[in-house]
Design a protein around this motif. Structure first.
Motif, mmCIF file in Angstrom:
data_model
loop_
_atom_site.group_PDB
_atom_site.id
_atom_site.type_symbol
_atom_site.label_atom_id
_atom_site.label_comp_id
_atom_site.label_asym_id
_atom_site.label_seq_id
_atom_site.Cartn_x
_atom_site.Cartn_y
_atom_site.Cartn_z
ATOM 1 N N ASP A 190 10.435 -50.974 27.182
ATOM 2 C CA ASP A 190 10.484 -51.108 25.720
ATOM 3 C C ASP A 190 11.391 -52.237 25.247
ATOM 4 O O ASP A 190 11.798 -52.280 24.092
ATOM 5 C CB ASP A 190 10.938 -49.786 25.085
ATOM 6 N N ASP B 101 9.129 -54.403 23.045
ATOM 7 C CA ASP B 101 8.428 -53.565 22.070
ATOM 8 C C ASP B 101 9.014 -52.156 22.169
ATOM 9 O O ASP B 101 8.705 -51.414 23.102
ATOM 10 C CB ASP B 101 6.922 -53.554 22.367
ATOM 11 N N SER C 254 8.426 -49.502 20.829
ATOM 12 C CA SER C 254 7.499 -48.369 20.736
ATOM 13 C C SER C 254 6.748 -48.149 22.044
ATOM 14 O O SER C 254 5.976 -47.203 22.165
ATOM 15 C CB SER C 254 6.495 -48.607 19.602
ATOM 16 N N GLN C 255 6.996 -48.995 23.019
ATOM 17 C CA GLN C 255 6.240 -48.961 24.269
ATOM 18 C C GLN C 255 6.975 -48.132 25.324
ATOM 19 O O GLN C 255 8.202 -48.139 25.408
ATOM 20 C CB GLN C 255 6.042 -50.385 24.781
#
Length: 646
Positions: free
Chosen positions: A116, A119, A121-122
């Motif tokens: 993450d 990103d 949210s990953q």
């Protein structure tokens, strides 16, 4: 009117359909974003080896290897068991192990994958960060795995872990141990909340001694979460209590910490708070109460060396046989072996047999040499004195090879293939520190100086010695691991040691089960008073005592490691060219293991074919419940319709 046979046929069909759904749905891997901790089974599946395929720009990978000590993040794509995650960050990781590999001709670095980083949210089935540990200094490849297994059995919050086979751009990198990072995800999964304060002590203040009321003075207690609210932490109050007295249970989870220190002591894990390095643990403060989280066990089972930075244990066996009152003791070969010469100009000591073949060099006065060691030779006895007034079998020879400060140098870079040393087997359970004193470790001292807490601690030690750290229990684990891992070990082109050394750890006289057998026996003898271990933890040196006298000043011992020893500080002219090259350990070109071959589950018997991953998520449960409701409704409808038809 519907005939009874039609009604019963419909009921039978509905029941069959329901049974089929119950049997099939749990085996269907349905991904769901609702289950934030599904990585526990989907990533860390202990019944098989997980595949990790890394794709990274060739120039980035080359730069990472060339400048590994920088631990610089690079962008990559990672596929784990077929699940591809793009745009992740990856870097090398480690401390002294990283520097040691940097100073060798190996590029087998431990890696950290941050899913993450780019990103937030990953994730990988909820997992944010994954460590790939290279099993540095552990020829058995199992010390860390078994240590976490025992921690988990004793109810400690333990990071998920399993074995993983790694490739980079299609090139084999070998067998690693994948370990969950201690982060917000781990905290939420194990404590139900990650709103507290996570500390990773390593440096000034990591011994947890009280310095001042200013938290800025504790530069070595690294805060990992909730940094903006550090003023709300009870850290200073906790340190004050464990150092100066007070209500321990108000600030620490006493029972959990007693279990932690019991496991650490039983495993002789001294690259830890209990050793000279005072690190490799986490503290998590939740609502003002501190818990301890285990970390980094590749040097457990005595792998760090008892007495590093201090003096060895003094061991006395109490028996019913009486003599004339004189203790008989072997003199310390380290002080009398004329073949061992003091190091000159920073070089390793001379002396000791030589080895042929593709083994790492050791240093002597003439430069790198290839040591040739016979299995049963004992040129140097362990720096532990066993005083006994009988010829009991409790006196052990320490090992087969010369050491430098307790670390076996025969394999290079701190690699240790020796398990059976007296100082580890008979490590004190009453004063369970090495290279330091209990007073210098106030958290442990505060617990063990309380009679009630010490009794609980000894109860946990006994439970380990009779239930988990036993020959049978550990043998079962090593047998299962050998069945699952041997093919991967053989194929590993970057491994530090050989397949034969891995198998030595599975069973036999120099194995982990044998260590468990002898260590648990020693623990039980210490608990009963039959074996008294007086841990001499002075940092001033001094050696084993013979008939009550000092055997010599260990500060003059050329093989004694100083407390501030850094394994990365090896001679600059150390020639690594004779070390085994990747793929050469077993002669022939190694092949990648067949992913579909037989493997053995860790908690069961061997299975034929590929192990099927079983996971039941929220969607599956909902579907089963809906099906059950439909079935019951259908049955009620059929019965009511049948009665109305009559």
């Amino acid at each position: 009117m519907i005939k009874n046979r039609v009604v019963y046929s419909c009921m039978a069909i509905l029941l069959v359909l329901f049974i089929v759904m119950l049997a099939v749905l749990p085996n269907i891997k349905i991904e769901t974003k609702n289950d934030e901790f599904s990585y526990e089974t989907l990533v860390f599946n202990k019944s098989k080896v997980t595949t990790v395929d890394i794709e990274i720009a060739e120039e980035d990978w080359a730069d990472m290897l060339a400048n590994a000590a920088e631990e610089e993040l690079k962008q990559a794509n990672v596929t784990v068991n077929g699940k591809r995650i793009e745009n992740v960050a990856i870097r090398t990781k480690g401390n002294s192990s990283l520097r040691s590999v940097v100073n060798s001709d190996s590029d087998r670095y431990s890696l950290k994958i941050d899913f993450d980083y780019y990103d937030n949210s990953q994730s990988l089935y909820g997992l944010k960060k994954l460590n790939l540990n290279n099993n540095y200094s552990d020829t058995t490849l199992m010390r860390e795995y078994i240590s976490y297994e025992l921690m988990e059995k004793m109810g400690l919050p333990t990071p998920n872990n399993s074995y993983m086979y790694v490739t980079v751009n299609g090139e084999e990198r070998g067998l690693y141990l994948g370990v969950e990072a201690i982060d917000e995800t781990f905290l939420a999964n194990n404590f139900g909340s990650n709103d507290g304060f996570l500390f990773k002590p390593d440096g000034t203040g990591s011994d947890l001694k009280y310095i001042s009321d200013n938290i800025d003075d504790y530069t070595g207690i690294g805060l990992k979460t909730n940094e903006d609210n550090i003023e709300d932490s009870k850290l200073i109050e906790m340190l004050n209590v464990i150092n100066n007295g007070g209500d321990l249970e108000k600030y620490i989870d006493v029972d959990e910490m007693l279990r932690y220190f019991a496991v650490n002591t039983a495993l002789v894990s001294l690259d830890s708070y209990q050793g000279s390095m005072k690190h490799n643990y986490y503290l998590y403060e939740d609502n003002g109460v501190f818990s301890i989280i285990p970390w980094d066990y590749n040097m457990s089972f005595g792998g760090f060396g008892v007495g590093m930075g201090g003096r060895p244990n003094q061991v006395q066996v109490n028996t019913a046989t009486e003599t004339n009152g004189t203790d008989e003791a072997d003199t310390d070969p380290l002080m009398n072996n004329q073949d061992v010469q003091p190091p000159q100009n920073g070089e390793m000591p001379q002396g000791g047999p030589q080895r042929e073949g593709n083994q790492p060099p050791v240093m002597n006065g003439n430069g790198p040499q290839m040591p040739e060691i016979e299995q049963n030779q004992n040129p140097v006895q362990e720096e532990t004195q066993v005083n006994t007034n009988t010829n009991a079998d409790t006196q052990q020879q320490a090992g087969n090879r010369p050491q430098r400060g307790g670390m076996d140098m025969d394999m290079g870079m701190g690699m240790s293939g020796k398990l059976m040393s007296d100082s580890a087997i008979n490590f004190s359970i009453t004063t369970p520190v090495s290279g330091t004193t209990l007073e210098e470790r106030p958290l442990l001292n505060a617990l063990l100086s309380n009679d009630e807490y010490r009794e609980i601690y000894e109860g946990y030690i006994e439970e380990l010695a009779t239930t988990y750290l036993t020959e049978d229990y550990v043998q079962n684990i090593t047998n299962n691991l050998a069945a699952m891992l041997t093919t991967y070990v053989e194929a590993d082109p970057t491994k530090f040691s050989t397949t034969e050394q891995f198998l030595e750890g599975v069973e036999g006289d120099n194995s982990l089960p044998e260590f468990a057998k002898q260590r648990s026996t020693s623990i039980l003898k210490q608990l009963s008073g039959e074996l008294v271990v007086e841990a001499d933890t002075s940092s001033q040196g001094g050696g084993p005592k013979e008939n009550g006298e000092q055997a010599g000043n260990m500060d003059n011992n050329p093989l004694q490691m100083p407390s501030d020893f850094d394994p990365s500080q090896m001679p600059e002219d150390w020639d690594f060219s004779q070390m085994p090259q990747r793929g050469e350990q077993n002669g022939d070109q190694m092949q990648r293991p067949n992913r579909n071959e037989e493997s053995m589950g860790m908690r069961g018997q061997a299975n034929e074919g590929t192990v099927t991953l079983v996971s039941i998520d929220k969607n599956t449960v909902i579907m089963v419940l809906i099906s059950l409701v439909i079935l019951l409704s259908a049955l009620v409808f059929v019965f009511r319709f049948n009665r109305r038809g009559r």
